[in-house]
Design a protein around this motif. Structure first.
Motif, PDB file in Angstrom:
ATOM      1  N   TYR A  21       0.840  -1.201   0.000  1.00  0.00           N
ATOM      2  CA  TYR A  21       0.000   0.000   0.000  1.00  0.00           C
ATOM      3  C   TYR A  21       0.875   1.252   0.000  1.00  0.00           C
ATOM      4  O   TYR A  21       1.982   1.255   0.516  1.00  0.00           O
ATOM      5  N   LYS A  22       0.329   2.310  -0.582  1.00  0.00           N
ATOM      6  CA  LYS A  22       1.010   3.601  -0.575  1.00  0.00           C
ATOM      7  C   LYS A  22       0.473   4.537   0.493  1.00  0.00           C
ATOM      8  O   LYS A  22       1.066   5.590   0.747  1.00  0.00           O
ATOM      9  N   LEU A  23      -0.663   4.154   1.100  1.00  0.00           N
ATOM     10  CA  LEU A  23      -1.275   4.997   2.118  1.00  0.00           C
ATOM     11  C   LEU A  23      -1.864   4.132   3.228  1.00  0.00           C
ATOM     12  O   LEU A  23      -2.601   3.183   2.965  1.00  0.00           O
ATOM     13  N   VAL A  24      -1.517   4.468   4.472  1.00  0.00           N
ATOM     14  CA  VAL A  24      -2.083   3.833   5.657  1.00  0.00           C
ATOM     15  C   VAL A  24      -2.923   4.889   6.366  1.00  0.00           C
ATOM     16  O   VAL A  24      -2.386   5.889   6.849  1.00  0.00           O
ATOM     17  N   GLY A  54       8.019   3.937   1.669  1.00  0.00           N
ATOM     18  CA  GLY A  54       7.484   4.977   0.791  1.00  0.00           C
ATOM     19  C   GLY A  54       6.019   5.249   0.990  1.00  0.00           C
ATOM     20  O   GLY A  54       5.460   6.162   0.370  1.00  0.00           O
ATOM     21  N   ALA A  55       5.360   4.469   1.848  1.00  0.00           N
ATOM     22  CA  ALA A  55       3.945   4.705   2.126  1.00  0.00           C
ATOM     23  C   ALA A  55       3.780   5.929   3.012  1.00  0.00           C
ATOM     24  O   ALA A  55       4.668   6.279   3.785  1.00  0.00           O
ATOM     25  N   ALA A  56       2.627   6.587   2.886  1.00  0.00           N
ATOM     26  CA  ALA A  56       2.291   7.709   3.758  1.00  0.00           C
ATOM     27  C   ALA A  56       1.333   7.224   4.843  1.00  0.00           C
ATOM     28  O   ALA A  56       0.572   6.281   4.635  1.00  0.00           O
ATOM     29  N   HIS A  57       1.387   7.876   5.984  1.00  0.00           N
ATOM     30  CA  HIS A  57       0.447   7.599   7.056  1.00  0.00           C
ATOM     31  C   HIS A  57      -0.396   8.843   7.286  1.00  0.00           C
ATOM     32  O   HIS A  57       0.139   9.940   7.467  1.00  0.00           O
TER      33      HIS A  57
END
Length: 284
Positions: A21-24, A54-57
């Motif tokens: 995933y790219k976004l959490v 590289g994912a954003a939270h």
């Protein structure tokens, strides 16, 4: 409100991997925060490991910015946060409000009158718009114990003198689910109605949800719903689960959210977010 430990360094966290995933996106109360209002070292480490790939939270909370800002500062969180059930996109690092949606006060007053015609008098509170907007507590409204600041009103008319982003409603006899159900049936074509936690039923602008706010924040980051895994615990998280590719309910979640979740993890007190993220990182 302090965090359980300081920011996690790369040496403390799991190695970077092909995280899917790219976004959490995580809810705050009952999800990211434990019942002691802190974030465990294990959950911090798992989120740090995910972001190293590289994912954003993004934190997505029903709390408006004034009731969220201090927590984010204590956590050392400097990214985007979606606050006020989607009404506000807030840049925590810059302490700046990027977007804000307000509730039409005339519509709110009419909606409340229609609900009261069905169930009798309600106790009310309201969240004023803005970075420093007060939470106004009307007569009879039951406030949860804790450090969250509020302004208690002697004259309920003061609630309507400045822009607001939501109204909280309580009833002396109806349960939260019953009150939310009656409100939805009565005025669901005028306003949005959500049950966000124990004693917290909210009236919002029509069409507003955590999903709408999260989609705006995701667009700013260049990611999409298909890139997103979301964690939550209450019915107000249902739209976010509908938007995200994968929705994970906590073990302590409301049954309505569990019913639409793709997965149920451990509770917020048992590091449910970390359990899922660690598994995904190990699979990468």
């Amino acid at each position: 409100m302090s965090a359980a430990s300081g920011p996690v360094s790369s040496s403390d966290s799991a190695p970077a991997s092909a995280f899917p995933y790219k976004l959490v996106a995580t809810d705050l109360d009952g999800t990211l925060l434990r019942e002691d209002h802190e974030v465990s070292a294990r959950t911090r480490a798992a989120l740090a490991a995910a972001t190293e790939t590289g994912a954003a939270h993004i934190i997505v909370t029903g709390r408006a910015v004034p009731w969220t800002r201090g927590i984010l500062d204590d956590l050392g969180y400097d990214g985007l946060a979606v606050c006020g059930q989607g009404a506000q996109v807030y840049h925590a690092g810059e302490h700046r409000l990027l977007t804000s949606v307000t509730l039409d006060r005339q519509v709110a007053v009419l909606a409340l009158s229609k609900i009261e015609a069905e169930v009798g008098p309600l106790a009310l509170a309201a969240s004023r718009d803005g970075l420093d907007g007060d939470v106004l507590i009307g007569p009879g409204y039951r406030v949860h114990d804790g450090p969250l600041p509020a302004v208690f009103l002697d004259d309920p008319a003061e609630m309507w003198t400045a822009p607001i982003n939501k109204v909280y409603i309580q009833h002396p006899r109806l349960s939260d689910d019953e009150l939310a159900g009656v409100a939805q049936e009565t005025v669901g074509n005028m306003v949005a109605v959500v049950m966000a936690g124990p004693g917290v039923v909210e009236i919002l602008p029509l069409g507003l949800s955590k999903a709408t706010g999260l989609s705006l924040a995701a667009r700013r980051l260049g990611v999409t719903a298909a890139d997103t895994i979301a964690f939550g615990d209450m019915p107000n998280d249902i739209p976010m689960f509908g938007w995200a590719r994968h929705g994970v309910a906590m073990a302590n979640a409301h049954e309505a959210l569990k019913a639409v979740a793709d997965e149920v993890t451990a509770s917020n007190d048992d590091d449910g977010i970390a359990v899922v993220l660690e598994k995904l990182l190990q699979q990468g």
